[in-house]
Design a protein around this motif. Sequence first.
Motif, PDB file in Angstrom:
ATOM      1  N   SER A  20       0.894  -1.068  -0.221  1.00 35.30           N
ATOM      2  CA  SER A  20       0.114   0.050  -0.118  1.00 35.30           C
ATOM      3  C   SER A  20       1.046   1.072  -0.050  1.00 35.30           C
ATOM      4  O   SER A  20       0.370   2.183  -0.246  1.00 35.30           O
ATOM      5  CB  SER A  20      -0.953  -0.122   1.090  1.00 35.30           C
ATOM      6  OG  SER A  20      -0.014  -0.205   2.393  1.00 35.30           O
ATOM      7  N   THR A  21       2.220   1.183   0.436  1.00 38.82           N
ATOM      8  CA  THR A  21       3.042   2.370   0.547  1.00 38.82           C
ATOM      9  C   THR A  21       3.601   2.647  -0.827  1.00 38.82           C
ATOM     10  O   THR A  21       4.438   3.571  -1.064  1.00 38.82           O
ATOM     11  CB  THR A  21       4.084   2.062   1.773  1.00 38.82           C
ATOM     12  OG1 THR A  21       4.615   1.206   1.223  1.00 38.82           O
ATOM     13  CG2 THR A  21       3.041   2.191   2.930  1.00 38.82           C
ATOM     14  N   GLU A  51       5.068   6.400  17.643  1.00 38.36           N
ATOM     15  CA  GLU A  51       4.090   7.022  16.981  1.00 38.36           C
ATOM     16  C   GLU A  51       3.407   5.867  15.826  1.00 38.36           C
ATOM     17  O   GLU A  51       2.185   6.073  15.514  1.00 38.36           O
ATOM     18  CB  GLU A  51       4.326   8.233  16.636  1.00 38.36           C
ATOM     19  CG  GLU A  51       4.359   9.384  17.406  1.00 38.36           C
ATOM     20  CD  GLU A  51       5.917   9.172  18.019  1.00 38.36           C
ATOM     21  OE1 GLU A  51       6.103  10.412  19.094  1.00 38.36           O
ATOM     22  OE2 GLU A  51       6.509   8.569  17.576  1.00 38.36           O
ATOM     23  N   LEU A  52       4.176   5.218  15.326  1.00 36.93           N
ATOM     24  CA  LEU A  52       3.809   4.477  14.102  1.00 36.93           C
ATOM     25  C   LEU A  52       3.666   2.831  14.651  1.00 36.93           C
ATOM     26  O   LEU A  52       3.228   2.052  13.864  1.00 36.93           O
ATOM     27  CB  LEU A  52       5.026   4.460  12.984  1.00 36.93           C
ATOM     28  CG  LEU A  52       5.166   5.717  12.485  1.00 36.93           C
ATOM     29  CD1 LEU A  52       6.509   5.689  11.469  1.00 36.93           C
ATOM     30  CD2 LEU A  52       4.164   6.459  11.517  1.00 36.93           C
ATOM     31  N   GLY A  53       4.224   2.565  15.845  1.00 42.02           N
ATOM     32  CA  GLY A  53       3.793   1.192  16.212  1.00 42.02           C
ATOM     33  C   GLY A  53       4.899   0.463  15.755  1.00 42.02           C
ATOM     34  O   GLY A  53       4.813  -1.107  15.569  1.00 42.02           O
ATOM     35  N   ALA A  54       6.052   0.752  14.947  1.00 44.32           N
ATOM     36  CA  ALA A  54       6.911  -0.107  14.123  1.00 44.32           C
ATOM     37  C   ALA A  54       8.065  -0.387  15.119  1.00 44.32           C
ATOM     38  O   ALA A  54       8.276   0.141  15.960  1.00 44.32           O
ATOM     39  CB  ALA A  54       7.397   0.929  12.839  1.00 44.32           C
ATOM     40  N   SER A  55       8.708  -1.655  14.982  1.00 48.44           N
ATOM     41  CA  SER A  55       9.630  -2.208  15.735  1.00 48.44           C
ATOM     42  C   SER A  55      10.773  -2.796  14.817  1.00 48.44           C
ATOM     43  O   SER A  55      10.464  -3.433  13.719  1.00 48.44           O
ATOM     44  CB  SER A  55       8.770  -3.335  16.760  1.00 48.44           C
ATOM     45  OG  SER A  55       8.414  -4.292  16.037  1.00 48.44           O
ATOM     46  N   ALA A  56      11.728  -3.099  15.332  1.00 48.72           N
ATOM     47  CA  ALA A  56      12.954  -3.618  14.977  1.00 48.72           C
ATOM     48  C   ALA A  56      13.767  -4.229  16.154  1.00 48.72           C
ATOM     49  O   ALA A  56      13.679  -4.085  17.253  1.00 48.72           O
ATOM     50  CB  ALA A  56      13.625  -2.757  14.063  1.00 48.72           C
ATOM     51  N   VAL A  57      14.621  -5.017  15.872  1.00 50.16           N
ATOM     52  CA  VAL A  57      15.549  -5.855  16.741  1.00 50.16           C
ATOM     53  C   VAL A  57      17.143  -5.534  16.095  1.00 50.16           C
ATOM     54  O   VAL A  57      17.396  -5.968  15.152  1.00 50.16           O
ATOM     55  CB  VAL A  57      15.205  -7.180  16.761  1.00 50.16           C
ATOM     56  CG1 VAL A  57      16.320  -7.979  17.694  1.00 50.16           C
ATOM     57  CG2 VAL A  57      13.951  -7.603  17.036  1.00 50.16           C
ATOM     58  N   ALA A 476      -1.091   0.264   7.241  1.00 49.50           N
ATOM     59  CA  ALA A 476      -0.508   0.729   8.594  1.00 49.50           C
ATOM     60  C   ALA A 476       0.272  -0.414   9.433  1.00 49.50           C
ATOM     61  O   ALA A 476       0.630  -0.123  10.280  1.00 49.50           O
ATOM     62  CB  ALA A 476      -1.098   1.348   9.359  1.00 49.50           C
ATOM     63  N   ASN A 477       0.404  -1.683   8.799  1.00 51.13           N
ATOM     64  CA  ASN A 477       1.280  -2.809   9.618  1.00 51.13           C
ATOM     65  C   ASN A 477       2.436  -3.106   8.911  1.00 51.13           C
ATOM     66  O   ASN A 477       2.615  -3.211   7.559  1.00 51.13           O
ATOM     67  CB  ASN A 477       0.256  -3.893   9.496  1.00 51.13           C
ATOM     68  CG  ASN A 477      -1.075  -3.807  10.308  1.00 51.13           C
ATOM     69  OD1 ASN A 477      -0.825  -3.444  11.400  1.00 51.13           O
ATOM     70  ND2 ASN A 477      -2.054  -3.871   9.639  1.00 51.13           N
ATOM     71  N   GLN A 478       3.532  -3.543   9.721  1.00 55.36           N
ATOM     72  CA  GLN A 478       4.801  -3.912   9.171  1.00 55.36           C
ATOM     73  C   GLN A 478       4.641  -5.237   8.319  1.00 55.36           C
ATOM     74  O   GLN A 478       4.159  -6.055   9.179  1.00 55.36           O
ATOM     75  CB  GLN A 478       5.892  -3.965  10.063  1.00 55.36           C
ATOM     76  CG  GLN A 478       6.430  -2.294  10.404  1.00 55.36           C
ATOM     77  CD  GLN A 478       7.425  -2.708  11.493  1.00 55.36           C
ATOM     78  OE1 GLN A 478       7.448  -2.871  12.780  1.00 55.36           O
ATOM     79  NE2 GLN A 478       8.576  -2.283  11.143  1.00 55.36           N
ATOM     80  N   VAL A 479       5.029  -5.222   7.243  1.00 57.15           N
ATOM     81  CA  VAL A 479       5.086  -6.586   6.507  1.00 57.15           C
ATOM     82  C   VAL A 479       6.448  -6.914   6.019  1.00 57.15           C
ATOM     83  O   VAL A 479       7.231  -6.276   5.254  1.00 57.15           O
ATOM     84  CB  VAL A 479       4.097  -6.793   5.537  1.00 57.15           C
ATOM     85  CG1 VAL A 479       3.960  -8.091   4.751  1.00 57.15           C
ATOM     86  CG2 VAL A 479       2.510  -6.482   6.303  1.00 57.15           C
ATOM     87  N   GLY A 574       5.970 -14.944   5.053  1.00 57.73           N
ATOM     88  CA  GLY A 574       5.506 -13.838   5.491  1.00 57.73           C
ATOM     89  C   GLY A 574       5.619 -13.462   6.687  1.00 57.73           C
ATOM     90  O   GLY A 574       5.079 -14.346   7.753  1.00 57.73           O
ATOM     91  N   LYS A 575       5.869 -12.412   7.057  1.00 55.36           N
ATOM     92  CA  LYS A 575       5.978 -11.790   8.426  1.00 55.36           C
ATOM     93  C   LYS A 575       4.965 -10.390   8.591  1.00 55.36           C
ATOM     94  O   LYS A 575       5.577  -9.582   7.684  1.00 55.36           O
ATOM     95  CB  LYS A 575       7.328 -11.644   9.335  1.00 55.36           C
ATOM     96  CG  LYS A 575       7.467 -11.323  10.484  1.00 55.36           C
ATOM     97  CD  LYS A 575       8.810 -11.382  11.261  1.00 55.36           C
ATOM     98  CE  LYS A 575       9.475 -10.271  10.740  1.00 55.36           C
ATOM     99  NZ  LYS A 575      11.031 -10.325  11.494  1.00 55.36           N
ATOM    100  N   ILE A 576       4.223 -10.378   9.474  1.00 56.55           N
ATOM    101  CA  ILE A 576       3.398  -9.289   9.853  1.00 56.55           C
ATOM    102  C   ILE A 576       3.075  -8.903  11.153  1.00 56.55           C
ATOM    103  O   ILE A 576       2.905  -9.792  11.854  1.00 56.55           O
ATOM    104  CB  ILE A 576       2.220  -9.478   8.821  1.00 56.55           C
ATOM    105  CG1 ILE A 576       1.306  -8.124   9.168  1.00 56.55           C
ATOM    106  CG2 ILE A 576       1.147 -10.622   9.339  1.00 56.55           C
ATOM    107  CD1 ILE A 576       0.160  -8.131   8.105  1.00 56.55           C
ATOM    108  N   ASP A 577       3.232  -7.767  11.429  1.00 52.77           N
ATOM    109  CA  ASP A 577       2.820  -7.199  12.775  1.00 52.77           C
ATOM    110  C   ASP A 577       1.683  -6.508  12.987  1.00 52.77           C
ATOM    111  O   ASP A 577       1.369  -5.555  12.051  1.00 52.77           O
ATOM    112  CB  ASP A 577       3.659  -6.104  13.212  1.00 52.77           C
ATOM    113  CG  ASP A 577       5.377  -6.831  13.426  1.00 52.77           C
ATOM    114  OD1 ASP A 577       5.328  -7.940  13.867  1.00 52.77           O
ATOM    115  OD2 ASP A 577       6.251  -6.186  13.491  1.00 52.77           O
TER     116      ASP A 577
END
Length: 897
Positions: A20-21, A51-57, A476-479, A574-577
């Motif tokens: 979508s982006t 604010e975006l709810g995005a995450s990383a490790v 609006a979800n990380q994929v 696939g990985k989705i949050d």
Amino acid sequence: MKMIKSTLAIACLTALVSTSTLGQEVGALQGVLTDKSQTSYFEGADIQIKELGASAVSRRDGSFRFNNLPEGNYTLVVQYLGAPTVELPIQISAGQTLQQAVVLAAANASLENIIVYGQRAGKASALNQKRMSDSIKSIVSAGSIGQFPDQNAAEALQRLPGLSIERDQGEGRFVGIRGIDPNLNNVTINGVNVPSPEGGVRSVALDVIPSELIQSLEVSKSVTPDMDGDAIGGSIEVKSLSAFDKKGTSASLTVQASQNQLRDEISPKISGSLTTMLTDTVGVAAALSYFDRSFGSDNIESNGDDEVEQRYYSISRQRIGSAVNLDFRPDMNNQYYLRTLYSSFADDEFRLSNTFVFDGADSEIERGSKDREETQSILSITAGGEHQLEDWLIEYQVGYSKADEDEPDALYYTLVGEGIEIDSDMAGPIPTVTQEAAAMDLSNYELDEVSFEKNHAEDSETMVKADFTRYFDWQANQVEFKFGGKYRSREKSADADIIIYDGDFDDIDPSIFASSTPDWGLGDFGPGLDRSFMREYYGQQSNAFEIADLDSEVESNGASYVNQEDILALYLMGKIDLENLRIVAGLRYEDTDFSTSGMRVELIENEATDIEEVVNTLWESAKSYSHLLPSVNLRYEFNDKLIGRAAFTQTISRPKFEDSAAFQIIESKTEEDDGEFVTEREAEVGNPDLEPYEADNIDLALEYYPGDIGILSAGYFYKSIDNFVIITDVAGTDGWEGFDEVMQPINGESASVSGIELSWVKGFDNGLLLSANGTFTSSEAVTLLDGERYETSLPNQSDRIGNLTVGYESEDVSVRLTMTYKSENLEEIDGDLIRMEDKHQQMDFMGKYFINPNMHVYFNAINLTDEPFYHYFDQPSVNAQYEEYGRTFELGFNWKL
């Protein structure tokens, strides 16, 4: 099941096209997580854009990355167990990548102490990686490895929940995950599958890898589609050192001396490592380890009926391990690497044995010796690269690994004494043997047999793989969408050259081989045998010995074969949050081509025709099969302290090479009985038509992280295993008509194992550290005994496995007392007896005194309670094997830069 596979495939493909982006103006963020001195990096940190709810490790070099970030001002939040949360304002600009360094620092210098003193640092690193992992994992970091008196990778892994080790001469050797046979595990070094140096098996003896060469050990109990599918027990990943693990130059040196009480030998050890940046973009890491350990064991075994064997072992094990790794990182988006690891394990063993066969006036004693040096080596070389191309991550790797086992000059002597009075009560763990004085005089014996063996096994594998990851947002979800492939070509061979001498010994007086009585602590042993003289005598006189040609030919050809295995694997995942829920799902396809070449060796002894001969026939076989393996891993974050996990996976494990090898050893004897000639035929054969094990695996887990260095977790697992391999008598079945006994591996009925895992780790502000874990399982399997179905537990499956550690650490001292426990388990069915391995509980101690932050001395005490190794038949009062190893004490010095 087909519906599940179809649903997973559709979900992954949907993730690919739902971008979508695409076409929007977005930016990216790259960063590195370091300590205040900017010399250490932190792996496994939870990094979020609030604010975006995005995450990383963060990765092992502290790096992290966010893609597809809308333009704007945000808050970067960094959470790491053992350190206060860090919040930083960031500004993302369209079409640009923001470079951001993040420093973890703490008031009261608590974090600095964690970094300097490894007990807490190692535990913190492992727990953070576990907390953020996509699957169910247990991890041992380099810092944790150094906090136990563990000599190799196997012993380091025994501290984790659900893991146990199989010991050889008191040392950890093979690793079992949740009690599953080590042959059903997958082991990789830096991403390359590790072949086994031992002939016939798939299990990797991890005692050949010194702990000093390891950066971390990761045990995956649930797999994802981008991992190898042959992991019914689980997957063990060994990661070696990298120059980018720390900034600048680091070095370490360890010097140690150890003593084994049983043999009173002093053993030296020295190891060192160096990592340095040659330039800003090129780094090298190197490590070297040398350990020459002298020790032994006292052993007594029986058949549970009419035979007892005493064994005295004198052993020297020399380990040499080295690793040289190169990294080239021209920028944060591109990296290239070369990883090498070499380990050599030389086992020099001299064994004396006395075998007593009780049969009244026909009783006899066999006194024997085994003199051999066996060398095992593992070489692993891998090269690859990673490239971040905006929203794509491209990874590729080529690798070669080789393992071999060489036994070039094994020498065996057997002396037989008859008409000597002997007796035994055959009772208890240590049966008492009484023997008259004549038994102690070797002149009352005759030299019966001498054998000389040259054995070699080799296992090599070539691998190439590529992985492609696409990052995007969907509603609006990380994929992440990931796909790739891997090709493995493996060859396993075993070659034996055995010469058996059984004649022309009449003029030899065995007393010439006598030496002093060995210090054997389990009873009266009698005279020893002179190792150096027996080898010298063989070299001078072997040409005069009579060779048993037929037996030599059978033993040599029957133990030689070559197996070839080619595996092509393709996967998509696939990985989705979805807010607090992370889903990792996909499919893996593995196609296997297997071929084997060996000999059908038949020993024919026919009194009717007066024929004695060996008939050798080439036997070749090939087989192909494929599997489609779905998997789903779920991670749900109830809050920042409580995490739930669930997984459904399908895995396989290919049969052991000796089980599926093309070999047949047949003995055919025709003898006169009451005026008629009767033929008896017996055989031991492989089975190239074996199907691989197939398993459905369910995992559930709940993990609570209190905010400091600690965890409280509980998990449940269930495995349903089809095509379980059993060894049974197939005489009379198709192809084996007219045989009296044919022992062959076959695919049996289903087996299952289920259990719970509990773990608690707590680090206190006063320096106290407590750790406890336990695994409680039950298993069911069906085997065949005398042609009938027999229900039992899985072999090597312990119902209870546990660890307990009590530690304390300050700026001056670090101590810990550890206990490992493994309950009894079924070893095998031996004839009509059930052979059990008794429970084993071992206590170890480690103490350190810090001279300064860079130097410390340490003292280790291993096997404090002098715990023996014990097998029994049917009930604990019937000995099968009892073995003592004694305590071992280590004193050493460590320096770090």
